[in-house]
Design a protein around this motif. Structure first.
Motif, PDB file in Angstrom:
ATOM      1  N   VAL A 157      -0.498   0.604   4.326  1.00 26.97           N
ATOM      2  CA  VAL A 157      -0.494  -0.415   5.164  1.00 26.97           C
ATOM      3  C   VAL A 157       1.079  -0.791   5.719  1.00 26.97           C
ATOM      4  O   VAL A 157       1.573  -1.050   4.653  1.00 26.97           O
ATOM      5  N   ASN A 158       1.404  -0.867   6.804  1.00 24.50           N
ATOM      6  CA  ASN A 158       2.680  -1.414   7.211  1.00 24.50           C
ATOM      7  C   ASN A 158       2.633  -2.886   7.308  1.00 24.50           C
ATOM      8  O   ASN A 158       1.917  -3.540   8.332  1.00 24.50           O
ATOM      9  N   VAL A 159       3.351  -3.632   6.434  1.00 22.59           N
ATOM     10  CA  VAL A 159       3.247  -5.166   6.537  1.00 22.59           C
ATOM     11  C   VAL A 159       4.546  -5.621   6.976  1.00 22.59           C
ATOM     12  O   VAL A 159       5.655  -5.542   6.617  1.00 22.59           O
ATOM     13  N   THR A 160       4.408  -5.997   8.345  1.00 21.11           N
ATOM     14  CA  THR A 160       5.527  -6.603   9.198  1.00 21.11           C
ATOM     15  C   THR A 160       5.785  -8.084   8.905  1.00 21.11           C
ATOM     16  O   THR A 160       6.662  -8.575   9.355  1.00 21.11           O
ATOM     17  N   GLY A 161       4.673  -8.634   8.435  1.00 26.74           N
ATOM     18  CA  GLY A 161       4.754 -10.415   8.146  1.00 26.74           C
ATOM     19  C   GLY A 161       5.578 -10.340   6.875  1.00 26.74           C
ATOM     20  O   GLY A 161       6.063  -9.721   6.036  1.00 26.74           O
ATOM     21  N   THR A 162       5.232 -11.319   6.282  1.00 25.22           N
ATOM     22  CA  THR A 162       5.768 -11.877   4.847  1.00 25.22           C
ATOM     23  C   THR A 162       4.892 -11.930   3.761  1.00 25.22           C
ATOM     24  O   THR A 162       5.282 -12.388   2.586  1.00 25.22           O
ATOM     25  N   THR A 163       3.568 -11.655   4.162  1.00 26.76           N
ATOM     26  CA  THR A 163       2.340 -11.907   2.999  1.00 26.76           C
ATOM     27  C   THR A 163       1.641 -11.185   3.377  1.00 26.76           C
ATOM     28  O   THR A 163       1.232 -10.541   4.426  1.00 26.76           O
ATOM     29  N   ALA A 164       0.738 -10.351   2.176  1.00 28.86           N
ATOM     30  CA  ALA A 164      -0.521  -9.752   2.417  1.00 28.86           C
ATOM     31  C   ALA A 164      -1.118  -9.704   1.124  1.00 28.86           C
ATOM     32  O   ALA A 164      -0.847 -10.124   0.047  1.00 28.86           O
ATOM     33  N   GLN A 165      -2.483  -9.653   1.514  1.00 29.90           N
ATOM     34  CA  GLN A 165      -3.406  -9.767   0.159  1.00 29.90           C
ATOM     35  C   GLN A 165      -3.745  -8.313   0.126  1.00 29.90           C
ATOM     36  O   GLN A 165      -4.389  -7.484   0.618  1.00 29.90           O
ATOM     37  N   ALA A 166      -3.540  -7.816  -1.188  1.00 30.94           N
ATOM     38  CA  ALA A 166      -3.731  -6.144  -1.514  1.00 30.94           C
ATOM     39  C   ALA A 166      -5.210  -5.975  -1.786  1.00 30.94           C
ATOM     40  O   ALA A 166      -6.077  -6.988  -2.157  1.00 30.94           O
ATOM     41  N   ALA A 167      -5.414  -4.717  -1.427  1.00 28.73           N
ATOM     42  CA  ALA A 167      -6.752  -4.199  -1.727  1.00 28.73           C
ATOM     43  C   ALA A 167      -6.951  -3.220  -2.677  1.00 28.73           C
ATOM     44  O   ALA A 167      -5.645  -2.438  -2.521  1.00 28.73           O
ATOM     45  N   PRO A 168      -7.839  -2.681  -3.254  1.00 28.04           N
ATOM     46  CA  PRO A 168      -7.694  -1.507  -4.214  1.00 28.04           C
ATOM     47  C   PRO A 168      -7.545  -0.319  -3.305  1.00 28.04           C
ATOM     48  O   PRO A 168      -7.993  -0.196  -2.173  1.00 28.04           O
ATOM     49  N   ASN A 169      -6.724   0.527  -3.983  1.00 24.59           N
ATOM     50  CA  ASN A 169      -6.289   1.928  -3.548  1.00 24.59           C
ATOM     51  C   ASN A 169      -5.644   1.746  -2.112  1.00 24.59           C
ATOM     52  O   ASN A 169      -6.186   2.684  -1.387  1.00 24.59           O
ATOM     53  N   LYS A 170      -5.087   1.020  -1.962  1.00 22.78           N
ATOM     54  CA  LYS A 170      -4.188   0.743  -0.952  1.00 22.78           C
ATOM     55  C   LYS A 170      -2.627   0.645  -1.070  1.00 22.78           C
ATOM     56  O   LYS A 170      -2.071   0.436  -2.261  1.00 22.78           O
ATOM     57  N   GLY A 171      -2.054   1.177  -0.400  1.00 18.89           N
ATOM     58  CA  GLY A 171      -0.329   1.420  -0.220  1.00 18.89           C
ATOM     59  C   GLY A 171       0.284   0.511   0.764  1.00 18.89           C
ATOM     60  O   GLY A 171      -0.243   0.219   1.823  1.00 18.89           O
ATOM     61  N   TYR A 172       1.357  -0.264   0.325  1.00 19.08           N
ATOM     62  CA  TYR A 172       2.006  -1.247   1.080  1.00 19.08           C
ATOM     63  C   TYR A 172       3.370  -1.089   1.369  1.00 19.08           C
ATOM     64  O   TYR A 172       4.040  -1.103   0.579  1.00 19.08           O
ATOM     65  N   LEU A 173       3.786  -0.996   2.836  1.00 18.31           N
ATOM     66  CA  LEU A 173       5.192  -0.921   2.950  1.00 18.31           C
ATOM     67  C   LEU A 173       5.802  -2.306   3.589  1.00 18.31           C
ATOM     68  O   LEU A 173       5.323  -2.628   4.636  1.00 18.31           O
ATOM     69  N   ALA A 174       6.395  -2.612   2.596  1.00 19.27           N
ATOM     70  CA  ALA A 174       6.995  -3.939   2.944  1.00 19.27           C
ATOM     71  C   ALA A 174       8.308  -4.001   3.922  1.00 19.27           C
ATOM     72  O   ALA A 174       9.288  -3.506   3.607  1.00 19.27           O
ATOM     73  N   ASN A 175       8.021  -4.326   5.218  1.00 23.42           N
ATOM     74  CA  ASN A 175       8.503  -3.955   6.265  1.00 23.42           C
ATOM     75  C   ASN A 175       9.193  -5.318   7.192  1.00 23.42           C
ATOM     76  O   ASN A 175       8.899  -5.402   8.243  1.00 23.42           O
ATOM     77  N   ASN A 176      10.022  -5.950   6.410  1.00 22.14           N
ATOM     78  CA  ASN A 176      10.436  -7.171   6.931  1.00 22.14           C
ATOM     79  C   ASN A 176      12.189  -7.550   6.528  1.00 22.14           C
ATOM     80  O   ASN A 176      12.079  -6.987   5.406  1.00 22.14           O
ATOM     81  N   ALA A 177      12.698  -8.197   7.277  1.00 22.98           N
ATOM     82  CA  ALA A 177      13.926  -8.519   6.892  1.00 22.98           C
ATOM     83  C   ALA A 177      14.057  -9.788   5.997  1.00 22.98           C
ATOM     84  O   ALA A 177      14.958 -10.031   5.105  1.00 22.98           O
ATOM     85  N   ALA A 178      12.830 -10.395   5.835  1.00 30.41           N
ATOM     86  CA  ALA A 178      12.622 -11.387   4.677  1.00 30.41           C
ATOM     87  C   ALA A 178      11.909 -10.919   3.576  1.00 30.41           C
ATOM     88  O   ALA A 178      11.118  -9.633   3.907  1.00 30.41           O
ATOM     89  N   LEU A 179      11.693 -11.545   2.559  1.00 27.91           N
ATOM     90  CA  LEU A 179      10.888 -11.136   1.239  1.00 27.91           C
ATOM     91  C   LEU A 179       9.371 -11.221   1.863  1.00 27.91           C
ATOM     92  O   LEU A 179       8.846 -11.985   2.310  1.00 27.91           O
ATOM     93  N   VAL A 180       8.474  -9.917   1.395  1.00 29.52           N
ATOM     94  CA  VAL A 180       7.327  -9.859   1.599  1.00 29.52           C
ATOM     95  C   VAL A 180       6.557  -9.894   0.311  1.00 29.52           C
ATOM     96  O   VAL A 180       6.767  -9.242  -0.782  1.00 29.52           O
ATOM     97  N   THR A 181       5.327 -11.026   0.273  1.00 29.58           N
ATOM     98  CA  THR A 181       4.901 -11.344  -0.877  1.00 29.58           C
ATOM     99  C   THR A 181       3.526 -10.539  -0.564  1.00 29.58           C
ATOM    100  O   THR A 181       2.868 -10.832   0.098  1.00 29.58           O
ATOM    101  N   ILE A 182       3.018  -9.734  -1.798  1.00 25.71           N
ATOM    102  CA  ILE A 182       1.922  -9.072  -1.709  1.00 25.71           C
ATOM    103  C   ILE A 182       1.101  -9.632  -2.866  1.00 25.71           C
ATOM    104  O   ILE A 182       1.510  -9.285  -4.234  1.00 25.71           O
ATOM    105  N   THR A 183       0.024  -9.962  -2.632  1.00 31.23           N
ATOM    106  CA  THR A 183      -0.863 -10.360  -3.894  1.00 31.23           C
ATOM    107  C   THR A 183      -1.867  -9.588  -4.528  1.00 31.23           C
ATOM    108  O   THR A 183      -2.762  -8.846  -3.400  1.00 31.23           O
ATOM    109  N   LEU A 184      -2.005  -9.245  -5.694  1.00 26.97           N
ATOM    110  CA  LEU A 184      -2.847  -8.235  -6.421  1.00 26.97           C
ATOM    111  C   LEU A 184      -4.334  -8.556  -5.965  1.00 26.97           C
ATOM    112  O   LEU A 184      -4.863  -9.783  -5.664  1.00 26.97           O
ATOM    113  N   PRO A 185      -5.336  -7.531  -6.049  1.00 23.78           N
ATOM    114  CA  PRO A 185      -6.847  -7.857  -5.770  1.00 23.78           C
ATOM    115  C   PRO A 185      -7.213  -9.020  -6.762  1.00 23.78           C
ATOM    116  O   PRO A 185      -6.696  -8.946  -7.860  1.00 23.78           O
ATOM    117  N   SER A 186      -8.181  -9.785  -6.224  1.00 24.24           N
ATOM    118  CA  SER A 186      -8.597 -10.797  -7.073  1.00 24.24           C
ATOM    119  C   SER A 186      -9.423 -10.388  -8.420  1.00 24.24           C
ATOM    120  O   SER A 186      -9.250 -10.828  -9.653  1.00 24.24           O
TER     121      SER A 186
END
Length: 685
Positions: free
Chosen positions: A295-324
């Motif tokens: 998943v291409n993350v262009t924002g600053t936050t994302a909620q992670a889902a199982p068996n997913k990869g996240y591309l932190a694609n922002n000039a600012a820090l991108v926060t990705i939260t683990l699955p609950s």
């Protein structure tokens, strides 16, 4: 007859005296004694008076005579006289005659006698003690300070007690053979029927990805795509086979089963033919396999889902939260492609096992020594030996990567310092003073050349080739470790200088002028770029990648040995710059600002440390150990350290990385994830 009897009596007395004398002395004194006796007996008168026996006897004294011209071989001295006082001793006052009796010359040696019989053989000597045996013991070394990734510890010493075991008190040497860091795990492919390829990630500097069809076979039972990645080391824009460092597969899922055909209607009795039944519908699509979808993350936050990869694609820090809620075996991957980097946040009760993960160089800085007017710092290749200069103070050296420092030489207006790769040969500049060199890691120093406005200095890896700049004078080079110096080019305000490892490629900064490069160890120079307030320069080991600071302007980098330059970062009061041996990891100091690091040869920069009057910076060859000098402040060091064994449990715990850093996590219980692999240097809290 009576007279004769008296004479016989006297003669008998004389004989008794003679027997008391030494034979030689008696022979010498006999006439004297006889005369004395005769006088005592009387004259020739016919009437003979009675004979009176003398009461004073003749006495002698014998003493040894020292060798002299008279007696070359020694002898004795015989003294004679009358014992006037009757004490039976010849006193010195009674000596009336002296005679020397000399020893004869030594006789010739006699002929050599026959050889005696051989003596009995001596007894055998006692046997010597056996020598001590050297023992070697190899044990496993856990990951830690000595071996970041673990390895072996090698102990050696003499078996002093002879028990064939290397006891602790017998160990005399210790060495370590360390395991290299683990490579990055490849990404899992995407399963599912005719799965859609993920969006192509943004291009990263010198990194390429190639996607090719994968036929049905061992890796993908029903076919799919093969994803290959690696660094474009030859810069041809193509991911060549030799450049592939990781491969993964995005596989198609198994096709659904076809529906069964409807049965034909039976013919009516004597009626018309029945119609054919319609075809059954296709079966449902098979379940998605366990691969990773990116998943291409262009924002600053994302909620992670199982068996997913996240591309932190922002000039600012991108926060990705683990699955609950995690499921055993679930995968979560994160890669930073934007300049802001990324952060993995946790839910309540969650934590991440980070055993063996190394922290990021430059992210944390430790204050060292005390506040001084620090000007410049230099480092050995491995970062263990350091040297720092204090204006109006002394030089300081460290042999433990900056933990402790020792004052050297005398108080002077010290400016630039430089070090050989092994840290043994140093050079330091005194403004309005002389240059100084050391061949013993700074313990002793020797003054070189003349008093000038010395400023920046640089050294080849072996410490034999040196270059030094002066303010308002010429630039100077040396090929004999600073013993003699040769003036080069023209009088300018030479500030910073840098050298390739072999000392052939040089770069120098002229404040208010241009940058200058040399490919012949400083014999000739070529002007580069334009007039700026150039302050400091640094070079890769091969001299191809350079970085320079513009005081009040920007940072500039070059990848063609200084022929062309590119502006980087923002305007600031830039001072010191330093480079790793490959030129990819850089550090720069902003006076009145922060420290900045780059891991992509200066394309992007991350602010580090606190705001201070930063002056000088230095780096180890691999860029893992850094040191910085704050004027009117302290010295600071930074380096990769083993992170804690896990993050802090709960929402306060996290893990973060920068651009081009990545991590691969796997769920091992509902609240715990394990780091399976990572790239770069991460921060763990």
């Amino acid at each position: 007859m009576k007279m004769q009897s008296s004479l016989d009596c006297l003669m008998m007395d004389i004989a008794e005296v003679h027997t008391s004398l030494n034979r030689v002395a008696a022979h010498f004194l006999a006439p004297l004694a006889l005369g004395l006796v005769l006088t005592a007996c009387g004259g020739s008168s016919s009437t003979v008076a009675p004979v009176q026996v003398a009461t004073n006897l003749v006495a002698t004294s014998v003493r040894q005579a020292a060798p002299s011209t008279a007696c070359p071989y020694g002898g004795i001295v015989v003294e004679g006289g009358i014992d006037s006082n009757g004490n039976k001793v010849l006193d010195p006052s009674e000596v009336t005659s002296t005679q020397t009796v000399c020893n004869g010359a030594p006789g010739a040696n006699g002929a050599t006698g026959p050889t005696g019989a051989s003596g009995a053989s001596g007894s055998n000597g006692t046997n010597g003690t056996n020598g001590l045996t050297t023992l070697v013991l190899v044990t496993g070394e856990p990951a830690g300070v000595n071996c970041p990734n673990g390895g072996n510890k090698i102990l050696a010493g003499l078996d002093a007690n002879g028990n064939s075991v290397l006891d602790a008190n017998e160990v005399s040497t210790t060495a370590y053979v360390c395991t290299g860091a683990n490579g990055t795990n490849g990404m899992n492919g995407v399963n599912g029927v005719n799965g859609v390829n993920g969006a192509t990630g943004a291009n990263s500097l010198n990194s390429l990805v190639s996607i090719t069809p994968e036929p049905a076979g061992v890796f993908c039972q029903y076919g799919g795509s093969k994803v290959m990645s690696g660094v474009d080391s030859n810069a041809n824009g193509i991911l060549d086979a030799a450049e592939v460092t990781a491969s993964s597969y995005a596989c198609n899922g198994a096709p659904g089963a076809n529906g069964t055909n409807g049965t034909n209607g039976t013919n009516g009795t004597n009626g018309t033919n029945g119609t054919n039944g319609t075809n059954g519908t296709n079966g449902a699509t098979g379940a998605t396999g366990p691969g990773i979808t990116w998943v291409n993350v262009t924002g600053t936050t994302a909620q992670a889902a199982p068996n997913k990869g996240y591309l932190a694609n922002n000039a600012a820090l991108v926060t990705i939260t683990l699955p609950s809620t995690g499921v055993l075996g679930d995968i979560v991957q994160v890669s930073g492609i934007g300049a802001g980097g990324w952060k993995i946040a946790q839910n309540a009760g969650q934590s991440i096992i980070t055993n063996g993960v190394m922290g990021n160089s430059g992210s944390e800085w430790m204050a060292r020594d005390t506040a001084r007017n620090w000007q410049s710092v230099a480092s050995s290749g491995n970062g263990s030996k350091l040297v720092a200069s204090a204006y109006g103070g002394q030089l300081y050296t460290s042999t433990d990567s900056g933990i402790t420092w020792t004052a050297r030489d005398a108080v002077r207006n010290w400016f630039g310092v430089a070090s050989s790769a092994d840290g043994s040969k140093l050079v330091a500049a005194v403004n309005s003073g002389q240059l100084y060199t050391s061949n013993d890691s700074g313990v002793t120093w020797t003054a070189r050349d003349a008093v000038r406005g010395w400023y920046g200095v640089a050294s080849s890896a072996d410490g034999s080739k040196l270059v030094a700049g002066t303010i308002g004078g010429q630039i100077y080079t040396s090929t004999d470790s600073g013993v003699s110096w040769t003036a080069r080019d023209a009088a300018r305000i030479w500030y910073g200088v840098a050298s390739s490892a072999d000392g052939s490629k040089l770069v120098a900064a002229s404040s208010g002028g241009q940058l200058y490069t040399s490919t012949d160890s400083g014999a000739t120079w070529t002007a580069r770029d334009v007039n700026r307030i150039w302050y400091a320069v640094a070079s890769s080991a091969d001299g191809s990648k350079l970085v320079a600071s513009d005081f009040g302007g920007q940072l500039y980098t070059s990848s063609d040995s200084g022929v062309t330059w590119t502006a980087r970062n923002a305007n600031s009061i830039w001072r010191g710059v330093a480079s790793s041996a490959d030129g990819n990891k850089l550090v720069a100091a902003a006076n009145g600002g922060q420290l900045y690091t780059s891991s992509d040869a200066g394309v992007t920069w991350v602010a580090r440390g606190a705001v201070s009057n930063w002056f000088g910076v230095a780096s180890s060859a691999d860029g893992s150990k850094l040191v910085a000098a704050a004027n009117s402040g302290q010295l600071y060091t930074s380096g990769p350290t083993l992170t804690p064994l896990s993050t802090t449990a709960g929402i306060l715990g996290f893990m973060d990385g920068g651009q081009y850093d990545s991590v691969d996590l796997q769920c091992i219980d509902p609240n715990t994830y394990l780091v399976r692999g990572y790239v770069g240097s991460l921060t763990v809290n």
